[in-house]
Design an enzyme around this catalytic site. Structure first.
Site, PDB file in Angstrom:
ATOM      1  N   GLU A  69       0.852  -1.190   0.000  1.00 48.53           N
ATOM      2  CA  GLU A  69       0.000   0.000   0.000  1.00 48.53           C
ATOM      3  C   GLU A  69       0.885   1.237   0.000  1.00 48.53           C
ATOM      4  OE1 GLU A  69      -2.606   2.647  -0.337  1.00 48.53           O
ATOM      5  OE2 GLU A  69      -3.433   0.618  -0.182  1.00 48.53           O
ATOM      6  N   ASN A  96       5.393   1.735  -3.700  1.00 42.85           N
ATOM      7  CA  ASN A  96       4.686   1.800  -4.973  1.00 42.85           C
ATOM      8  C   ASN A  96       4.836   0.461  -5.693  1.00 42.85           C
ATOM      9  OD1 ASN A  96       3.872   2.414  -7.705  1.00 42.85           O
ATOM     10  ND2 ASN A  96       4.239   4.562  -7.272  1.00 42.85           N
ATOM     11  N   ASP A 118      -7.761   1.520  -8.413  1.00 34.75           N
ATOM     12  CA  ASP A 118      -8.194   2.764  -9.049  1.00 34.75           C
ATOM     13  C   ASP A 118      -8.363   2.510 -10.545  1.00 34.75           C
ATOM     14  OD1 ASP A 118      -8.420   5.369 -10.140  1.00 34.75           O
ATOM     15  OD2 ASP A 118      -7.203   6.213  -8.535  1.00 34.75           O
ATOM     16  N   LYS A 122      -9.588   7.916 -17.440  1.00 35.89           N
ATOM     17  CA  LYS A 122      -9.181   8.745 -18.574  1.00 35.89           C
ATOM     18  C   LYS A 122      -8.105   8.045 -19.400  1.00 35.89           C
ATOM     19  CE  LYS A 122     -10.336  13.099 -16.284  1.00 35.89           C
ATOM     20  NZ  LYS A 122      -9.865  14.426 -15.817  1.00 35.89           N
ATOM     21  N   ASP A 154     -15.627  -3.346  -8.777  1.00 36.21           N
ATOM     22  CA  ASP A 154     -17.036  -3.008  -9.036  1.00 36.21           C
ATOM     23  C   ASP A 154     -17.153  -2.201 -10.313  1.00 36.21           C
ATOM     24  OD1 ASP A 154     -15.719  -0.707  -7.782  1.00 36.21           O
ATOM     25  OD2 ASP A 154     -17.705   0.207  -7.866  1.00 36.21           O
ATOM     26  N   THR A 191     -13.456  -7.073   0.821  1.00 35.07           N
ATOM     27  CA  THR A 191     -12.742  -5.876   1.233  1.00 35.07           C
ATOM     28  C   THR A 191     -13.756  -4.870   1.781  1.00 35.07           C
ATOM     29  OG1 THR A 191     -12.959  -4.595  -0.816  1.00 35.07           O
ATOM     30  CG2 THR A 191     -11.209  -6.257  -0.742  1.00 35.07           C
ATOM     31  N   GLU A 192     -13.248  -3.770   2.353  1.00 32.68           N
ATOM     32  CA  GLU A 192     -14.140  -2.718   2.841  1.00 32.68           C
ATOM     33  C   GLU A 192     -14.981  -2.148   1.697  1.00 32.68           C
ATOM     34  OE1 GLU A 192     -10.532  -2.784   5.567  1.00 32.68           O
ATOM     35  OE2 GLU A 192     -10.848  -2.797   3.398  1.00 32.68           O
ATOM     36  N   TYR A 193     -14.338  -1.907   0.553  1.00 33.73           N
ATOM     37  CA  TYR A 193     -15.058  -1.379  -0.608  1.00 33.73           C
ATOM     38  C   TYR A 193     -16.114  -2.372  -1.097  1.00 33.73           C
ATOM     39  CZ  TYR A 193     -12.020   2.677  -1.350  1.00 33.73           C
ATOM     40  OH  TYR A 193     -11.362   3.880  -1.224  1.00 33.73           O
ATOM     41  N   GLU A 194     -15.761  -3.636  -1.098  1.00 35.18           N
ATOM     42  CA  GLU A 194     -16.681  -4.666  -1.571  1.00 35.18           C
ATOM     43  C   GLU A 194     -17.951  -4.694  -0.731  1.00 35.18           C
ATOM     44  OE1 GLU A 194     -16.519  -9.444  -2.701  1.00 35.18           O
ATOM     45  OE2 GLU A 194     -14.731  -8.380  -2.003  1.00 35.18           O
TER      46      GLU A 194
END
Length: 215
Positions: A69, A96, A118, A122, A154, A191-194
């Site tokens: 991370e 990174n 992410d 663009k 997602d 995950t938290e986002y999931e």
């Protein structure tokens, strides 16, 4: 999503070098010494706040997990969660992912996870996507010949882009799921986002792929 600055993050990193490994390039091809065993190594790129990697470490105690991370304010949250879990088979790296080849030797990793990366929608940011071909080349180098790359997202645009990118690279798609939660996979750790996205009724996509069996 902008993360809140944590002024104590640097001090936390310095005090927890047993968990958040400083200078990971020093352990290239030596990660088994860090874990003090010869278990397979799985790497999560973009480990976020640590829910996935802590859950995986609990479910699979015979696998060593390394979370990468970049954001200090995020990795300290992951470290706190890992500390709470009290599982010895997790280490974290504040680096990174572009430097992956500096951290791991050829064929050192068994599985790489890309969770809710992410999407960089663009066109001018295409090279930043973690499934762009330059990143795939890095993954291929550090993964064992039969190693898996597992993507969850997602974002349908990123998912479709990634499928094309994998195919163009010559990878074999072992699984393509357009509605992961409909599978009721007992081994799926969210995950938290999931959790957040699925609670809103959004579909979660998953793909498992392997590289051509050649280096």
């Amino acid at each position: 999503m902008r993360q809140r600055h944590k002024p104590w993050a640097d001090e936390f990193l310095q005090e927890n070098t047993h968990l958040i490994i400083p200078d990971p390039s020093n352990y290239k091809n030596k990660w088994h010494e860090v874990f003090e065993n010869n278990n397979p190594i799985h790497v999560e790129i973009g480990t976020g706040k640590g829910q996935f990697i802590a859950g995986m470490a609990k479910q699979f105690p015979s696998i060593n997990f390394i979370g990468i991370e970049l954001a200090k304010s995020v990795i300290v949250s992951a470290a706190e969660k890992v500390q709470e879990s009290e599982h010895a088979n997790i280490r974290l790296i504040n680096e990174n992912a572009e430097n992956l080849l500096d951290m791991f030797m050829t064929d050192e990793i068994s599985t790489i996870y890309l969770n809710f990366s992410d999407p960089w929608p663009k066109n001018r940011h295409e090279k930043r996507r973690l499934t762009f071909h330059s990143f795939l080349k890095r993954y291929e180098n550090v993964l064992k010949p039969d190693g898996e790359l597992i993507l969850k997202t997602d974002n349908r645009g990123l998912f479709e882009y990634s499928l094309v990118s994998f195919s163009n690279y010559g990878m074999t798609l072992q699984e393509v799921s357009l509605d992961l939660h409909a599978l009721n996979d007992p081994e799926n750790i969210m995950t938290e986002y999931e959790e957040k996205f699925s609670a809103k009724g959004q579909q979660i996509y998953r793909c498992k792929a392997v590289f051509p069996n050649q280096k």
